[in-house]
Design an enzyme around this catalytic site. Structure first.
Site, PDB file in Angstrom:
ATOM      1  N   GLY A   1       0.817  -1.213   0.000  1.00 16.92           N
ATOM      2  CA  GLY A   1       0.000   0.000   0.000  1.00 16.92           C
ATOM      3  C   GLY A   1       0.848   1.258   0.000  1.00 16.92           C
ATOM      4  O   GLY A   1       2.087   1.207  -0.091  1.00 16.92           O
ATOM      5  N   GLN A   2       0.169   2.416   0.143  1.00 16.96           N
ATOM      6  CA  GLN A   2       0.871   3.709   0.054  1.00 16.96           C
ATOM      7  C   GLN A   2       1.976   3.815   1.109  1.00 16.96           C
ATOM      8  O   GLN A   2       3.084   4.239   0.815  1.00 16.96           O
ATOM      9  CB  GLN A   2      -0.130   4.864   0.232  1.00 16.96           C
ATOM     10  CG  GLN A   2       0.511   6.238   0.041  1.00 16.96           C
ATOM     11  CD  GLN A   2      -0.337   7.396   0.585  1.00 16.96           C
ATOM     12  OE1 GLN A   2      -1.294   7.187   1.322  1.00 16.96           O
ATOM     13  NE2 GLN A   2       0.010   8.609   0.204  1.00 16.96           N
TER      14      GLN A   2
ATOM     15  N   TYR B   1     -14.899   4.358   8.685  1.00 17.28           N
ATOM     16  CA  TYR B   1     -13.437   4.392   8.840  1.00 17.28           C
ATOM     17  C   TYR B   1     -13.083   4.893  10.242  1.00 17.28           C
ATOM     18  O   TYR B   1     -12.283   4.280  10.952  1.00 17.28           O
ATOM     19  CB  TYR B   1     -12.859   5.323   7.776  1.00 17.28           C
ATOM     20  CG  TYR B   1     -11.354   5.478   7.777  1.00 17.28           C
ATOM     21  CD1 TYR B   1     -10.520   4.407   7.472  1.00 17.28           C
ATOM     22  CD2 TYR B   1     -10.768   6.719   8.034  1.00 17.28           C
ATOM     23  CE1 TYR B   1      -9.143   4.570   7.442  1.00 17.28           C
ATOM     24  CE2 TYR B   1      -9.396   6.884   7.991  1.00 17.28           C
ATOM     25  CZ  TYR B   1      -8.583   5.799   7.692  1.00 17.28           C
ATOM     26  OH  TYR B   1      -7.227   5.971   7.656  1.00 17.28           O
TER      27      TYR B   1
END
Ligand code: AKB
Length: 319
Positions: free
Chosen positions: A11-12, A142
């Site tokens: 991922g980032q 989230y």
């Protein structure tokens, strides 16, 4: 020799965290893992990699046993916009994944790092100078998973003595891997579009101010927190860390200092705008500074210059 396992390594954050950990502790001490395949993401074939779906406890446990893992950086999670679109999957991945990681860590005595976020705050939280200890009533799935994750990590520390530590990260700007599915993704996209097309259409209003950080600072913060003297930590999950706070208008003006004909316009996405409006503009990171010596290095001009230089260099070497 105890090793470090990074989940969500493609991922980032993971894409930059894994090489940074390998530089610091040695390549043979860091195992990358992800649900995706590595060759498409530029990891070399000789680097240790495990396929780990964090919703399957056996896969986590297999990697921990096989590599004698002593520390887990648990990065696998869905970001805010995707989580809002797929709340059930977000709960299963963000909470189910963390629960299983903590259980494996409990059984095998591993330390755990967890990235929380500005998303752990909500509309009732003070938006400017957001305190370390304050109201956390987020209005997104989230955010619900981030607050619950902070609590669960603190619980495992208090109840089982597990060494759990975490950061509330601002929106992250980086040039190596794209973020994918967050509310602050605009601050990465804008650089690519500025270099390619001299124009960017932003999905947030121009005056939306958010707490932001450049990836090198975020990576350093994670490693410094995990190296901090445990006796000095009053807080654990999770520390506010701050570096800069800006709006799309501010960043566009800064980019224009390097690319004078750059232009920005706006097509506001109401879902992501509502998420951004519920998040802090700027967090107070005094606890991180006092308890383990945190200090950001990059401000808006420094980050913008570095991003444009690094992306320009990459484009040059690709052509
Ligand atoms: C997101 O936008 O979802 C993330 C975050 C701020 O947690 N970048």
């Amino acid at each position: 020799m105890q090793r470090i396992l990074v989940t969500g390594a493609l991922g980032q954050i993971g894409t930059e965290l894994v090489p940074a950990l390998r530089d610091r502790y040695g390549s043979d001490r860091v195992v990358a893992s992800d649900i995706r395949v590595p060759h498409a993401h530029g990891l070399s074939a000789s680097d240790a990699f495990e396929h780990v779906d964090c919703t399957h406890i056996r896969e986590i446990e297999h990697a921990v046993r096989r590599h004698e893992v002593g520390t887990i950086y648990h990065m696998a999670a869905l970001l805010s916009a995707v989580a809002e679109d797929r709340p059930r999957v977000a709960w299963e991945v963000n909470m189910g994944g963390l629960y299983r990681v903590l259980e494996v860590a409990r059984l095998h005595g591993c330390a755990v790092f967890l990235p929380s976020s500005i998303g752990a705050f909500g509309p009732g939280t003070p938006r400017v100078g957001t305190p370390q200890d304050t109201i956390q009533r987020p209005s997104t799935m989230y955010g619900v998973t981030k607050v619950s994750s902070e609590l669960l990590c603190d619980y495992y520390h208090a109840r089982f003595g597990l060494d759990t530590r975490g950061l509330r990260l601002p929106g992250l700007v980086s040039y190596v891997a794209p973020p994918g599915g967050g509310t602050t993704d605009w601050a990465v996209e804008i650089f690519h579009q500025a270099l390619r097309h001299r124009n960017y259409t932003c999905f947030l209003r121009g005056d939306t101010r958010l707490d932001m950080m450049y990836m090198p600072d975020a990576i350093r913060a994670m490693m410094e927190l995990m190296e901090a003297e445990p006796g000095k930590l009053v807080h654990r999950n999770a520390f506010n860390v701050a570096a800069m706070s800006f709006t799309p208008e501010d960043l566009a003006a800064e980019i224009r200092k390097h690319i004078p004909d750059f232009d920005i316009d706006y097509e506001v996405d109401p879902v992501r705008q509502a998420i951004a409006d519920s998040w802090p503009e700027s967090m107070d990171d005094a606890a991180a500074r006092h308890e383990w010596g945190w200090k950001a290095e990059y401000d808006l001009p420094g980050m913008t210059a570095d991003m444009l230089e690094k992306l320009g260099r990459r484009a040059g070497s690709a052509s």
